[in-house]
Design an enzyme around this catalytic site. Structure first.
Site, PDB file in Angstrom:
ATOM      1  N   ASN A   1     -16.236  54.110  17.045  1.00 58.77           N
ATOM      2  CA  ASN A   1     -15.521  53.039  16.327  1.00 58.77           C
ATOM      3  C   ASN A   1     -14.095  53.528  16.138  1.00 58.77           C
ATOM      4  O   ASN A   1     -13.888  54.682  15.770  1.00 58.77           O
ATOM      5  CB  ASN A   1     -16.106  52.806  14.934  1.00 58.77           C
ATOM      6  CG  ASN A   1     -17.504  52.244  14.975  1.00 58.77           C
ATOM      7  OD1 ASN A   1     -17.979  51.823  16.021  1.00 58.77           O
ATOM      8  ND2 ASN A   1     -18.160  52.248  13.830  1.00 58.77           N
ATOM      9  N   GLY A   2     -13.142  52.641  16.326  1.00 60.83           N
ATOM     10  CA  GLY A   2     -11.752  53.050  16.130  1.00 60.83           C
ATOM     11  C   GLY A   2     -10.961  52.827  17.411  1.00 60.83           C
ATOM     12  O   GLY A   2     -11.415  52.130  18.323  1.00 60.83           O
TER      13      GLY A   2
ATOM     14  N   LYS B   1     -11.905  29.729   4.825  1.00 60.31           N
ATOM     15  CA  LYS B   1     -13.367  29.640   4.989  1.00 60.31           C
ATOM     16  C   LYS B   1     -13.697  28.631   6.074  1.00 60.31           C
ATOM     17  O   LYS B   1     -14.513  28.888   6.945  1.00 60.31           O
ATOM     18  CB  LYS B   1     -14.075  29.215   3.685  1.00 60.31           C
ATOM     19  CG  LYS B   1     -14.172  30.241   2.592  1.00 60.31           C
ATOM     20  CD  LYS B   1     -15.100  31.383   2.872  1.00 60.31           C
ATOM     21  CE  LYS B   1     -14.418  32.495   3.598  1.00 60.31           C
ATOM     22  NZ  LYS B   1     -13.693  33.501   2.896  1.00 60.31           N
TER      23      LYS B   1
ATOM     24  N   HIS C   1       7.251  18.790   2.043  1.00 58.48           N
ATOM     25  CA  HIS C   1       8.297  19.442   2.833  1.00 58.48           C
ATOM     26  C   HIS C   1       7.856  19.702   4.269  1.00 58.48           C
ATOM     27  O   HIS C   1       8.372  20.590   4.924  1.00 58.48           O
ATOM     28  CB  HIS C   1       8.713  20.750   2.150  1.00 58.48           C
ATOM     29  CG  HIS C   1       9.243  20.520   0.777  1.00 58.48           C
ATOM     30  ND1 HIS C   1      10.538  20.118   0.533  1.00 58.48           N
ATOM     31  CD2 HIS C   1       8.642  20.563  -0.437  1.00 58.48           C
ATOM     32  CE1 HIS C   1      10.719  19.954  -0.760  1.00 58.48           C
ATOM     33  NE2 HIS C   1       9.579  20.225  -1.378  1.00 58.48           N
TER      34      HIS C   1
ATOM     35  N   GLU D   1      -7.812  29.976   0.437  1.00 57.76           N
ATOM     36  CA  GLU D   1      -9.142  30.515   0.678  1.00 57.76           C
ATOM     37  C   GLU D   1     -10.078  29.437   1.242  1.00 57.76           C
ATOM     38  O   GLU D   1     -10.858  29.687   2.156  1.00 57.76           O
ATOM     39  CB  GLU D   1      -9.694  31.114  -0.633  1.00 57.76           C
ATOM     40  CG  GLU D   1     -11.104  31.645  -0.575  1.00 57.76           C
ATOM     41  CD  GLU D   1     -11.334  32.759   0.430  1.00 57.76           C
ATOM     42  OE1 GLU D   1     -10.368  33.279   1.028  1.00 57.76           O
ATOM     43  OE2 GLU D   1     -12.509  33.095   0.657  1.00 57.76           O
TER      44      GLU D   1
ATOM     45  N   ARG E   1     -20.816  43.699  11.730  1.00 62.39           N
ATOM     46  CA  ARG E   1     -19.558  44.425  11.952  1.00 62.39           C
ATOM     47  C   ARG E   1     -18.990  44.191  13.348  1.00 62.39           C
ATOM     48  O   ARG E   1     -17.879  44.621  13.648  1.00 62.39           O
ATOM     49  CB  ARG E   1     -19.788  45.919  11.740  1.00 62.39           C
ATOM     50  CG  ARG E   1     -20.186  46.263  10.323  1.00 62.39           C
ATOM     51  CD  ARG E   1     -20.401  47.736  10.195  1.00 62.39           C
ATOM     52  NE  ARG E   1     -19.158  48.447  10.393  1.00 62.39           N
ATOM     53  CZ  ARG E   1     -18.460  49.010   9.422  1.00 62.39           C
ATOM     54  NH1 ARG E   1     -18.890  48.949   8.202  1.00 62.39           N
ATOM     55  NH2 ARG E   1     -17.349  49.639   9.669  1.00 62.39           N
TER      56      ARG E   1
ATOM     57  N   TRP F   1     -17.355  45.382  18.665  1.00 61.32           N
ATOM     58  CA  TRP F   1     -16.353  44.322  18.517  1.00 61.32           C
ATOM     59  C   TRP F   1     -15.192  44.780  19.387  1.00 61.32           C
ATOM     60  O   TRP F   1     -14.553  45.790  19.101  1.00 61.32           O
ATOM     61  CB  TRP F   1     -15.941  44.208  17.052  1.00 61.32           C
ATOM     62  CG  TRP F   1     -14.987  43.083  16.783  1.00 61.32           C
ATOM     63  CD1 TRP F   1     -15.306  41.786  16.517  1.00 61.32           C
ATOM     64  CD2 TRP F   1     -13.560  43.159  16.740  1.00 61.32           C
ATOM     65  NE1 TRP F   1     -14.167  41.050  16.319  1.00 61.32           N
ATOM     66  CE2 TRP F   1     -13.081  41.864  16.453  1.00 61.32           C
ATOM     67  CE3 TRP F   1     -12.631  44.183  16.934  1.00 61.32           C
ATOM     68  CZ2 TRP F   1     -11.730  41.563  16.345  1.00 61.32           C
ATOM     69  CZ3 TRP F   1     -11.279  43.888  16.825  1.00 61.32           C
ATOM     70  CH2 TRP F   1     -10.842  42.597  16.529  1.00 61.32           C
TER      71      TRP F   1
ATOM     72  N   LYS G   1     -16.934  42.009  10.275  1.00 59.25           N
ATOM     73  CA  LYS G   1     -16.927  42.084   8.815  1.00 59.25           C
ATOM     74  C   LYS G   1     -15.864  43.016   8.258  1.00 59.25           C
ATOM     75  O   LYS G   1     -15.191  42.685   7.315  1.00 59.25           O
ATOM     76  CB  LYS G   1     -18.317  42.483   8.324  1.00 59.25           C
ATOM     77  CG  LYS G   1     -18.446  42.496   6.806  1.00 59.25           C
ATOM     78  CD  LYS G   1     -18.366  41.105   6.219  1.00 59.25           C
ATOM     79  CE  LYS G   1     -18.435  41.097   4.715  1.00 59.25           C
ATOM     80  NZ  LYS G   1     -17.945  39.831   4.170  1.00 59.25           N
TER      81      LYS G   1
HETATM   82  C1  F6R Z   1     -12.572  36.293   5.355  1.00 61.09           C
HETATM   83  C2  F6R Z   1     -12.754  37.718   5.300  1.00 61.09           C
HETATM   84  C3  F6R Z   1     -11.621  38.588   5.687  1.00 61.09           C
HETATM   85  C4  F6R Z   1     -11.558  39.824   4.780  1.00 61.09           C
HETATM   86  C5  F6R Z   1     -10.475  40.794   5.270  1.00 61.09           C
HETATM   87  C6  F6R Z   1     -10.334  41.970   4.339  1.00 61.09           C
HETATM   88  O1  F6R Z   1     -13.717  35.613   4.971  1.00 61.09           O
HETATM   89  O2  F6R Z   1     -13.803  38.192   4.964  1.00 61.09           O
HETATM   90  O3  F6R Z   1     -10.415  37.896   5.681  1.00 61.09           O
HETATM   91  O4  F6R Z   1     -11.292  39.406   3.475  1.00 61.09           O
HETATM   92  O5  F6R Z   1     -10.796  41.242   6.551  1.00 61.09           O
HETATM   93  O6  F6R Z   1     -11.528  42.671   4.240  1.00 61.09           O
HETATM   94  P1  F6R Z   1     -11.798  43.690   3.060  1.00 61.09           P
HETATM   95  O7  F6R Z   1     -11.849  42.916   1.803  1.00 61.09           O
HETATM   96  O8  F6R Z   1     -13.125  44.314   3.407  1.00 61.09           O
HETATM   97  O9  F6R Z   1     -10.676  44.676   3.072  1.00 61.09           O
END
Ligand code: F6R
Length: 610
Positions: free
Chosen positions: A100-101, A487, A506, A483, A27, A74, A605
């Site tokens: 957190n926040g 990645k 384009h 996607e 996280r 983070w 995360k």
């Molecule tokens: C990319 C990734 C992020 C999440 C995004 C939304 O690999 O994991 O782009 O998809 O932060 O997260 P969720 O799905 O937890 O709302």
């Protein structure tokens, strides 16, 4: 985004908090810290970087205490350094807080506290909380009340844990916009931002809601609202197992999660596909099914990878249901005064169920009268609880920061929702049966694609030094191109862009030369011939073509520099297959560059700040 763990009981809190933080490191991982009672005072240890650095430092100091709170950060306000790491303390070091926040009005609060004589060591918003609570404590309020009053002055979001030498028999916690739960033990209790951090100690958890707080003692806890009203909280039993959140013999969580997709997909569809009747059963939608069939419009709202799933879902809905469907970035939706009302049904996709923008968008859509449906992975998460109804994707805990198995499970769930509604809107039993039986094969088909891991690793070896990539696809596979590019860029730090294949002409084609790998997602479908023309256009400019093609394609090998074959399936299910090679390609390129794929730089995360 940032993780909190705390312990109160008779054991040494250090291993509990450190192990818990390690499980939450996905996280946020720019710094970590722990604070605990020690010889009548509070000891705080903070380090830059990973929790293992913190573990070593605490070991060197020989610290031991029965109550402590920890944090993995983070950075939001203030660069990642020791001063900005949590816990933050009041000036005399008798109270500490982990948070957190984001405290939005921290400049105002800070100015006021400075006038009262408080001095600040860090550049964080969190430090104001320590001084604010201290100010109320020094005015004579008991600890819990001092925190409660302090929070009434705060604008912003928080999940916090606080300890004070004034009342060392408790940890005070509160939640608004950032998750916080209590883990209920026998003669010991835990506090955490995420159940994964405490699952080895207890499976009983109490989720705090926004505006709730608790004082947690070793053998009981007491919950209230920040408006000082008593609340009785339900104790939930969590189903997560320790094995699910370990690497299970794989070198990384990401590879484990890619490889477990046959199982995670089986879990997503288990009990939901009705082969005989060619139908689908989704218990979470039963009470809103009629409503869903008569809405004027669908909205699908999400961020990042989940937003890519939303784009695939739009094609599914519009193709099979003929219901106009709009896909929105949660962050844009909430700030643009959206035109939404009771005629709309809005789906909110989130692996974590905690993404701040998606949660805020959900609250806004709800306020405007839309039917709100959560599609989440984490059971009991904020988005799941806030929605009117929902469907869990059941992918199991996803720890690798780059989402893989949650993406395919989201696609599976949207295909399920599509079939469920399409059957009620006139899809024939035969067509339902055909789709359902093809769907049931998908997990094993994915296993077959994963067995090409070595081939894909070989391609990665050849491409690992490229500095730019293009990913191109059409229809259902355009979001897969997005996607694949996401990645690659997030774990390998290689610039990559996804485009609808025909859009290439384009603009992006200007980038193509002999150094540019272009990944084509080119299954044999209605637009196959057009994609082949696009491939030829790239080859004419000496670009390197990597084609994800179907096994019935005999000509692609002559055209593409590298091709990866996938079995043929129905178009609606194809993205679940086409994305698998792209996950592996990104994974191997990043690993060959020696990068940490589970914890890529600057990412976290679940993004619980806006
Ligand atoms: C990319 C990734 C992020 C999440 C995004 C939304 O690999 O994991 O782009 O998809 O932060 O997260 P969720 O799905 O937890 O709302």
């Amino acid at each position: 985004m940032c993780g909190i763990v705390g312990y109160i009981g008779d054991k040494n809190c250090v291993p509990v908090v450190i192990d818990g933080l390690k499980r939450l490191e996905y996280r946020g991982y720019d710094s970590a810290g722990i604070g605990m009672f020690n010889n009548g005072g509070i000891s705080v240890t903070k380090v830059i970087g990973k929790v293992e650095n913190l573990q070593q430092e605490v070991k060197n100091q020989g610290l031991d205490s029965t109550t402590g709170i920890g944090h993995t950060r983070w950075a939001t306000h203030g660069e990642p350094n020791v001063l900005n790491a949590h816990p933050h303390s009041n000036n005399d070091g008798t109270l500490i807080v982990v948070h957190n926040g984001i405290i939005e009005n921290y400049p105002t609060l800070k100015a006021g506290l400075k006038k009262l004589g408080y001095t600040f060591k860090s550049a964080t918003d969190t430090e104001v909380l320590a001084h604010l609570f201290d100010a109320y404590l020094k005015s004579g309020y008991p600890f819990f009340e001092a925190v409660r009053r302090g929070l009434k002055d705060v604008e912003g979001t928080y999940g916090i844990a606080v300890i004070s030498t004034k009342e060392p028999d408790r940890i005070v916690v509160a939640k608004k916009g950032s998750p916080l739960l209590i883990g209920v033990g026998e003669g010991e209790n835990f506090v955490a931002s995420d159940a994964a951090s405490i699952v080895q100690h207890t499976k009983k958890v109490v989720y705090l809601e926004d505006g709730e707080m608790a004082e947690v003692f070793k053998d009981h806890y007491h919950t209230k609202t920040t408006d000082d009203e008593e609340v009785n909280k339900e104790v939930h039993q969590i189903e997560m197992t320790l094995e699910e959140i370990d690497k299970g013999g794989y070198p990384t969580f990401m590879l484990k999660e890619i490889m477990e997709q046959p199982e995670s997909l089986k879990n997503s569809i288990r009990g939901r596909l009705l082969q005989e009747t060619g139908d689908v059963k989704l218990g979470g939608l039963e009470n809103v099914l009629d409503h869903l069939l008569y809405v004027k419009r669908f909205l699908i709202i999400a961020c990042g990878t989940s937003w890519h799933s939303a784009l695939v879902a739009k094609s599914m809905f519009e193709t099979y249901l003929r219901i106009p469907t709009e896909v929105e970035y949660a962050s844009e939706f909430r700030y643009r005064n959206p035109i939404v009302g009771p005629g709309d049904a809005a789906f909110f996709i989130s692996q974590s169920g905690e993404t701040a923008d998606t949660l805020a968008a959900l609250k806004e859509a709800k306020r405007l009268g839309a039917l709100c449906i959560g599609v989440c992975n984490v059971v009991g998460s904020s988005i799941a609880r806030e929605s009117h109804s929902g469907v869990y994707i059941h992918a199991g805990p996803e720890i690798g920061v780059a989402s893989t198995k949650a993406f395919t499970a989201q696609l599976a769930v949207f295909a399920l929702i599509t079939i469920l509604l399409a059957r009620r809107k006139g899809m024939s039993v035969e067509e339902g049966q055909s789709l359902v039986s093809e769907f049931a094969k998908i997990p094993e088909t994915v296993r077959g694609i994963l067995s090409q891991n070595d081939l894909i690793e070989g391609i990665a070896e050849k491409l690992k030094n490229a500095t730019n990539f293009l990913y191109l696809g059409r229809g259902y596979n355009f979001p897969v191109a997005l996607e694949g590019a996401l990645k690659l860029k997030e774990i390998s730090y290689i610039h990559a862009e996804g485009y609808p294949a025909a859009e290439m002409k384009h603009g992006p084609i200007a980038l193509v030369d002999e150094n540019m790998p272009v990944v084509f997602i080119a299954p044999k479908d209605a637009t196959y011939d057009k994609i082949i023309s696009n491939i030829q256009e790239i080859k004419a400019r000496k670009g390197k073509v990597i084609a994800i093609a179907t096994s019935d394609d005999e000509n692609i090998d002559q055209l593409a520099d590298y091709s990866i074959k996938i079995p043929v399936t129905r178009s609606i299910l194809m993205p679940i297959l086409t994305v698998i090679p792209l996950q592996l390609l990104a994974y191997h390129i990043a690993m060959k560059k020696g990068l940490n794929v589970d914890q890529p730089r600057n990412l976290a995360k679940s993004v619980t700040v806006e």
